[in-house]
Design a protein around this motif. Structure first.
Motif, PDB file in Angstrom:
ATOM      1  N   TRP A  52       0.835  -1.206   0.000  1.00 32.80           N
ATOM      2  CA  TRP A  52       0.000   0.000   0.000  1.00 32.80           C
ATOM      3  C   TRP A  52       0.870   1.256   0.000  1.00 32.80           C
ATOM      4  O   TRP A  52       0.614   2.202  -0.752  1.00 32.80           O
ATOM      5  CB  TRP A  52      -0.932  -0.041   1.212  1.00 32.80           C
ATOM      6  CG  TRP A  52      -1.874   1.111   1.313  1.00 32.80           C
ATOM      7  CD1 TRP A  52      -3.092   1.225   0.713  1.00 32.80           C
ATOM      8  CD2 TRP A  52      -1.673   2.309   2.054  1.00 32.80           C
ATOM      9  NE1 TRP A  52      -3.664   2.440   1.051  1.00 32.80           N
ATOM     10  CE2 TRP A  52      -2.813   3.118   1.869  1.00 32.80           C
ATOM     11  CE3 TRP A  52      -0.645   2.785   2.859  1.00 32.80           C
ATOM     12  CZ2 TRP A  52      -2.944   4.365   2.448  1.00 32.80           C
ATOM     13  CZ3 TRP A  52      -0.776   4.028   3.442  1.00 32.80           C
ATOM     14  CH2 TRP A  52      -1.920   4.808   3.236  1.00 32.80           C
ATOM     15  N   ARG A  55       2.403   1.852  -3.343  1.00 35.24           N
ATOM     16  CA  ARG A  55       1.408   2.382  -4.285  1.00 35.24           C
ATOM     17  C   ARG A  55       1.109   3.856  -4.002  1.00 35.24           C
ATOM     18  O   ARG A  55       0.942   4.654  -4.908  1.00 35.24           O
ATOM     19  CB  ARG A  55       0.127   1.539  -4.213  1.00 35.24           C
ATOM     20  CG  ARG A  55      -0.881   1.878  -5.257  1.00 35.24           C
ATOM     21  CD  ARG A  55      -0.390   1.603  -6.660  1.00 35.24           C
ATOM     22  NE  ARG A  55      -1.432   2.017  -7.598  1.00 35.24           N
ATOM     23  CZ  ARG A  55      -1.292   2.042  -8.888  1.00 35.24           C
ATOM     24  NH1 ARG A  55      -0.171   1.661  -9.442  1.00 35.24           N
ATOM     25  NH2 ARG A  55      -2.276   2.438  -9.653  1.00 35.24           N
ATOM     26  N   SER A  61       3.847   0.959 -11.160  1.00 35.55           N
ATOM     27  CA  SER A  61       2.653   0.201 -11.553  1.00 35.55           C
ATOM     28  C   SER A  61       2.430  -0.947 -10.577  1.00 35.55           C
ATOM     29  O   SER A  61       3.318  -1.332  -9.814  1.00 35.55           O
ATOM     30  CB  SER A  61       2.856  -0.377 -12.962  1.00 35.55           C
ATOM     31  OG  SER A  61       3.883  -1.363 -12.926  1.00 35.55           O
ATOM     32  N   TRP A  62       1.237  -1.516 -10.649  1.00 34.90           N
ATOM     33  CA  TRP A  62       0.917  -2.678  -9.829  1.00 34.90           C
ATOM     34  C   TRP A  62       1.921  -3.800 -10.120  1.00 34.90           C
ATOM     35  O   TRP A  62       2.408  -4.459  -9.203  1.00 34.90           O
ATOM     36  CB  TRP A  62      -0.488  -3.183 -10.128  1.00 34.90           C
ATOM     37  CG  TRP A  62      -1.600  -2.216  -9.854  1.00 34.90           C
ATOM     38  CD1 TRP A  62      -2.335  -1.543 -10.783  1.00 34.90           C
ATOM     39  CD2 TRP A  62      -2.115  -1.829  -8.578  1.00 34.90           C
ATOM     40  NE1 TRP A  62      -3.275  -0.761 -10.144  1.00 34.90           N
ATOM     41  CE2 TRP A  62      -3.169  -0.923  -8.796  1.00 34.90           C
ATOM     42  CE3 TRP A  62      -1.789  -2.165  -7.266  1.00 34.90           C
ATOM     43  CZ2 TRP A  62      -3.891  -0.344  -7.770  1.00 34.90           C
ATOM     44  CZ3 TRP A  62      -2.513  -1.592  -6.236  1.00 34.90           C
ATOM     45  CH2 TRP A  62      -3.553  -0.691  -6.498  1.00 34.90           C
ATOM     46  N   GLN A  74       0.379  -8.654 -10.276  1.00 34.98           N
ATOM     47  CA  GLN A  74      -0.315  -7.395  -9.986  1.00 34.98           C
ATOM     48  C   GLN A  74      -1.639  -7.617  -9.279  1.00 34.98           C
ATOM     49  O   GLN A  74      -2.063  -6.782  -8.478  1.00 34.98           O
ATOM     50  CB  GLN A  74      -0.481  -6.566 -11.249  1.00 34.98           C
ATOM     51  CG  GLN A  74      -1.362  -7.153 -12.304  1.00 34.98           C
ATOM     52  CD  GLN A  74      -1.404  -6.287 -13.541  1.00 34.98           C
ATOM     53  OE1 GLN A  74      -0.673  -5.302 -13.665  1.00 34.98           O
ATOM     54  NE2 GLN A  74      -2.269  -6.635 -14.475  1.00 34.98           N
ATOM     55  N   VAL A  77      -0.928  -7.724  -5.606  1.00 29.07           N
ATOM     56  CA  VAL A  77      -0.649  -6.391  -5.064  1.00 29.07           C
ATOM     57  C   VAL A  77      -1.947  -5.608  -4.895  1.00 29.07           C
ATOM     58  O   VAL A  77      -2.166  -4.975  -3.859  1.00 29.07           O
ATOM     59  CB  VAL A  77       0.347  -5.621  -5.958  1.00 29.07           C
ATOM     60  CG1 VAL A  77       0.556  -4.203  -5.444  1.00 29.07           C
ATOM     61  CG2 VAL A  77       1.670  -6.369  -6.041  1.00 29.07           C
ATOM     62  N   ARG A  78      -2.818  -5.667  -5.880  1.00 26.81           N
ATOM     63  CA  ARG A  78      -4.119  -4.994  -5.763  1.00 26.81           C
ATOM     64  C   ARG A  78      -4.913  -5.544  -4.578  1.00 26.81           C
ATOM     65  O   ARG A  78      -5.521  -4.788  -3.819  1.00 26.81           O
ATOM     66  CB  ARG A  78      -4.939  -5.151  -7.034  1.00 26.81           C
ATOM     67  CG  ARG A  78      -4.481  -4.289  -8.151  1.00 26.81           C
ATOM     68  CD  ARG A  78      -5.351  -4.512  -9.366  1.00 26.81           C
ATOM     69  NE  ARG A  78      -4.741  -3.902 -10.516  1.00 26.81           N
ATOM     70  CZ  ARG A  78      -5.373  -3.121 -11.365  1.00 26.81           C
ATOM     71  NH1 ARG A  78      -6.650  -2.880 -11.206  1.00 26.81           N
ATOM     72  NH2 ARG A  78      -4.737  -2.598 -12.374  1.00 26.81           N
ATOM     73  N   THR A  81      -3.402  -4.111  -1.335  1.00 27.99           N
ATOM     74  CA  THR A  81      -3.734  -2.702  -1.083  1.00 27.99           C
ATOM     75  C   THR A  81      -5.221  -2.533  -0.781  1.00 27.99           C
ATOM     76  O   THR A  81      -5.586  -1.708   0.063  1.00 27.99           O
ATOM     77  CB  THR A  81      -3.300  -1.804  -2.252  1.00 27.99           C
ATOM     78  OG1 THR A  81      -3.927  -2.240  -3.457  1.00 27.99           O
ATOM     79  CG2 THR A  81      -1.782  -1.828  -2.435  1.00 27.99           C
TER      80      THR A  81
END
Length: 171
Positions: A52, A55, A61-62, A74, A77-78, A81
């Motif tokens: 987080w 980001r 980028s993710w 990615q 990671v999303r 977060t």
């Protein structure tokens, strides 16, 4: 608590290494562990927060954040977060911890590395219920000071810290 995004400096984003170093100092979890493959419960949430922070504070980028965090994709990671955003909205204490991490990372400089651990040890010393705990806390404070020293190489600092806490420096 609102889950709105925190302010971000678009003119001067942070480098990923800066964020990781600062968050490692804040959390007391080593960089290699934070970005490594372990799924240990004690590391999962700190890694979510690190994702987080990356980001929020970088223009990465993710996919790039996932690569930095040990080759995660990615979507992972999303997911991380999003979990932080959701928990920030639902858990005031967690939101405050994330804000402290954010403030620490955005105000961190290499000259202050180790200060979070040192401050924790000072608080432990001040609140120690007995002499044994005070002695242990003092050893932790001294060892942390050695590890944060700019005058010692990493190997010298580790050897000194191990000597202070009674460990072996030959491993």
């Amino acid at each position: 608590m609102s889950s709105k995004r925190l302010p971000k400096s678009l003119e001067q984003p942070f480098e990923a290494d800066q964020v990781i170093e600062a968050y490692a100092a804040f959390s007391g979890i080593g960089r290699n562990i934070l970005v490594g493959p372990t799924r240990a419960e004690a590391v999962v949430w700190p890694r979510h927060v690190l994702a987080w922070l990356l980001r929020e504070l970088t223009h990465l980028s993710w996919a790039r954040i996932g690569h930095i965090l040990g080759g995660r994709d990615q979507a992972t990671v999303r997911h991380s977060t999003n979990k932080v955003e959701t928990r920030r909205a639902d858990d005031t204490a967690f939101a405050e911890r994330v804000m402290r991490a954010y403030d620490f990372v955005t105000n961190y400089s290499p000259e202050t590395r180790g200060s979070a651990s040192i401050e924790r040890a000072r608080k432990l010393i001040a609140s120690a219920p007995n002499e044994d705990v005070r002695d242990l806390a003092m050893s932790v404070l001294m060892a942390t000071s050695m590890l944060a020293s700019r005058e010692l190489s990493d190997a010298e600092a580790r050897a000194a810290a191990l000597q202070i806490i009674g460990g072996r420096a030959d491993g």
